[in-house]
Design a protein around this motif. Structure first.
Motif, short mmCIF file in Angstrom:
data_model
loop_
_atom_site.label_atom_id
_atom_site.label_comp_id
_atom_site.label_asym_id
_atom_site.label_seq_id
_atom_site.Cartn_x
_atom_site.Cartn_y
_atom_site.Cartn_z
N HIS A 179 56.10 15.49 21.64
CA HIS A 179 57.44 15.56 21.70
C HIS A 179 57.80 17.03 21.53
O HIS A 179 58.52 17.62 22.00
CB HIS A 179 58.36 14.65 20.59
N ASP A 181 55.74 19.74 21.76
CA ASP A 181 55.26 20.65 22.72
C ASP A 181 56.39 20.45 24.08
O ASP A 181 56.56 21.48 24.56
CB ASP A 181 53.87 20.03 23.16
N ALA A 182 56.85 19.29 24.26
CA ALA A 182 57.87 19.21 25.46
C ALA A 182 58.98 19.96 25.20
O ALA A 182 59.62 20.66 26.05
CB ALA A 182 58.01 17.72 25.88
N GLN A 183 59.51 19.83 24.10
CA GLN A 183 60.67 20.29 23.48
C GLN A 183 60.25 22.01 23.41
O GLN A 183 61.45 22.74 23.97
CB GLN A 183 61.01 20.00 22.09
N CYS A 184 59.40 22.63 23.15
CA CYS A 184 59.01 24.10 23.10
C CYS A 184 58.95 24.41 24.62
O CYS A 184 59.67 25.59 25.07
CB CYS A 184 57.90 24.35 22.49
N ALA A 185 58.56 23.38 25.48
CA ALA A 185 58.45 23.93 26.86
C ALA A 185 59.67 24.01 27.37
O ALA A 185 60.11 24.97 28.32
CB ALA A 185 57.49 22.86 27.66
N ARG A 186 60.69 23.06 27.19
CA ARG A 186 62.22 23.40 27.83
C ARG A 186 62.78 24.29 27.28
O ARG A 186 63.34 25.10 27.83
CB ARG A 186 62.76 21.94 27.44
N GLN A 187 62.72 24.75 25.77
CA GLN A 187 63.33 26.00 25.31
C GLN A 187 62.84 27.19 25.87
O GLN A 187 63.55 28.07 26.32
CB GLN A 187 63.32 25.84 23.99
N TRP A 188 61.47 27.16 26.11
CA TRP A 188 60.95 28.21 26.68
C TRP A 188 61.41 28.72 28.33
O TRP A 188 61.71 29.74 28.65
CB TRP A 188 59.48 28.35 26.68
N ARG A 189 61.58 27.53 28.86
CA ARG A 189 61.96 27.67 30.31
C ARG A 189 63.43 28.06 30.27
O ARG A 189 64.04 28.93 31.09
CB ARG A 189 61.81 26.33 31.04
N GLN A 190 64.39 27.74 29.21
CA GLN A 190 65.64 28.10 29.34
C GLN A 190 65.87 29.42 28.85
O GLN A 190 66.60 29.77 29.44
CB GLN A 190 66.64 26.98 28.19
N ARG A 193 64.51 31.82 31.92
CA ARG A 193 65.40 31.74 33.21
C ARG A 193 66.39 32.91 33.33
O ARG A 193 66.39 33.67 34.25
CB ARG A 193 66.07 30.37 33.10
#
Length: 200
Positions: A179, A181-190, A193
């Motif tokens: 969870h 890792d997935a949260q960090c990946a989403r934050q990094w994409r945001q 961008r």
């Protein structure tokens, strides 16, 4: 360093200090809800492990008492008689022989086919155990059988409980890590961008 200043660096703190920082009631706003949940699960698992010890002891004692009473009742009805082998023993399997035997108990003859040693022969005397119905039965249980039963029950309860607690901690830790890792990946994409948009 204040406990509000930064996250603990993995490997930089002692295990005790890290456990203290990860306590669920830590007021530090940097402590994530998932970290608090993981700490709660660890506390629950620790309590379960500790409670399992007296519970396993009680269950082991109950199993020992019950098995000892059963063994005493069964063995009390067994009687040993001296029987004579009336024919040459036959081999059933490797190291397994049986032969017909004959005995007399209280003036009454009896016959049966029982297991004998590989060295037995026609005319030898063997001990046959009879139950309350004057039928061949197994010899009395050796000493310590009831104790081994109790120990076995206690060990099984402890191992099963401790494995369940370990699985809870490891499984929840793995899920929470995924969870994170997935949260960090989403934050990094945001975060990435707007940077790409600014450079276009």
């Amino acid at each position: 360093m204040s406990e509000y200043s930064a996250f603990p660096i993995r490997g930089a703190w002692s295990p005790v200090a890290r456990l203290w920082w990860m306590r669920p009631w830590n007021p530090n706003p940097l402590l994530r809800p998932s970290d608090r949940l993981e700490a709660v699960l660890r506390i629950i698992a620790t309590l379960v492990v500790l409670v399992a010890i007296p519970v396993a002891g009680a269950l082991a004692t109950t199993a020992y008492t019950s098995d000892a009473a059963r063994i005493r009742t069964e063995d009390a009805a067994k009687t040993a008689v001296s029987a004579t082998i009336t024919a040459e023993p036959g081999q059933l399997k490797a190291h397994l022989f049986e032969a017909p035997v004959q005995w007399t108990r209280d003036g009454r003859p009896g016959t049966a086919t029982v297991r004998v040693s590989s060295k037995a022969s026609l005319g030898d005397q063997v001990v046959v155990w009879l139950d309350s119905d004057v039928l061949p039965t197994t010899p009395p249980h050796p000493p310590g059988v009831a104790a081994m039963t109790g120990i076995g029950v206690g060990v099984v309860v402890l191992v099963a409980t401790w494995f369940a607690a370990w699985s809870l901690v490891k499984g929840s830790g793995w899920l929470l890590e995924r969870h994170h890792d997935a949260q960090c990946a989403r934050q990094w994409r945001q975060l990435n961008r707007p940077i790409r948009e600014d450079t276009q």
